[in-house]
Design a protein around this motif. Structure first.
Motif, short mmCIF file in Angstrom:
data_model
loop_
_atom_site.label_atom_id
_atom_site.label_comp_id
_atom_site.label_asym_id
_atom_site.label_seq_id
_atom_site.Cartn_x
_atom_site.Cartn_y
_atom_site.Cartn_z
N GLY A 55 0.96 -0.96 -0.12
CA GLY A 55 -0.62 0.32 0.26
C GLY A 55 0.40 1.16 0.05
O GLY A 55 0.26 1.98 -0.71
N VAL A 65 -4.27 7.58 -1.65
CA VAL A 65 -5.35 7.28 -0.83
C VAL A 65 -4.70 6.14 0.24
O VAL A 65 -5.60 5.32 1.53
N ILE A 66 -4.86 4.83 -1.14
CA ILE A 66 -3.63 4.01 -0.59
C ILE A 66 -2.47 3.97 0.15
O ILE A 66 -2.75 3.27 1.59
N VAL A 68 -1.78 6.20 2.22
CA VAL A 68 -2.28 6.94 3.24
C VAL A 68 -3.16 5.65 4.37
O VAL A 68 -3.03 5.90 5.76
N LEU A 69 -3.85 4.62 3.69
CA LEU A 69 -5.04 4.78 4.80
C LEU A 69 -3.66 2.73 4.73
O LEU A 69 -3.82 2.61 6.11
N ALA A 70 -2.84 3.18 3.93
CA ALA A 70 -1.03 1.64 4.70
C ALA A 70 -1.13 2.17 5.72
O ALA A 70 -0.67 1.44 6.32
N ALA A 72 -1.31 4.55 7.65
CA ALA A 72 -2.73 4.07 9.28
C ALA A 72 -2.48 2.66 9.77
O ALA A 72 -2.59 2.92 11.00
N GLY A 73 -2.38 2.17 9.32
CA GLY A 73 -3.09 0.71 8.92
C GLY A 73 -1.80 -0.14 10.14
O GLY A 73 -1.66 -0.72 11.32
N LEU A 108 3.02 8.11 7.04
CA LEU A 108 1.78 8.62 7.71
C LEU A 108 1.21 10.21 7.29
O LEU A 108 1.57 10.79 6.80
#
Length: 114
Positions: A55, A65-66, A68-70, A72-73, A108
């Motif tokens: 990600g 967006v991917i 950022v999500l990665a 955050a995960g 992030l």
């Protein structure tokens, strides 16, 4: 430039530790035992780290967006790892999840959408 460097290091670190999880490297098995993580969890944990690395790479390649999500995960994942170390009293090795957490936070904050 430092933002890309931090993300690339985070990708490499997470991909590397995911491979170690999949290979059931001795240091991974020892650390897992110390914090009370069953060996049967290693493939799932490795998959989560590998997905995070993938990600982050997608984020660098133009899908922020991917990325950022990665990131955050991965932050959540390594907060959980720190909690597991603290609960188990495994302070000798707490620097490792702390370093991975720092890389995830850096990715992030410094990422393309950060």
């Amino acid at each position: 430039m430092i933002d890309v460097t931090v993300i690339v290091v985070a990708i490499a670190a997470n991909a590397g530790i995911a491979i170690a999880d999949f290979a059931r490297a001795k240091f991974v098995l020892n650390n897992s035992a110390e914090v009370g993580v069953p060996p049967s969890w290693l493939p799932m944990l490795g998959a989560l780290k590998a997905a995070g690395a993938a990600g982050l790479l997608l984020g660098l390649l133009g899908v922020p967006v991917i990325g950022v999500l990665a990131a955050a995960g991965l932050v959540l994942f390594f907060v959980g790892a720190l909690v597991a170390h603290v609960r188990a009293g495994a302070y000798r090795k707490i620097a490792f999840p702390a370093l991975f957490l720092a890389l995830a936070v850096g990715a992030l904050v410094l990422g393309p959408a950060g």
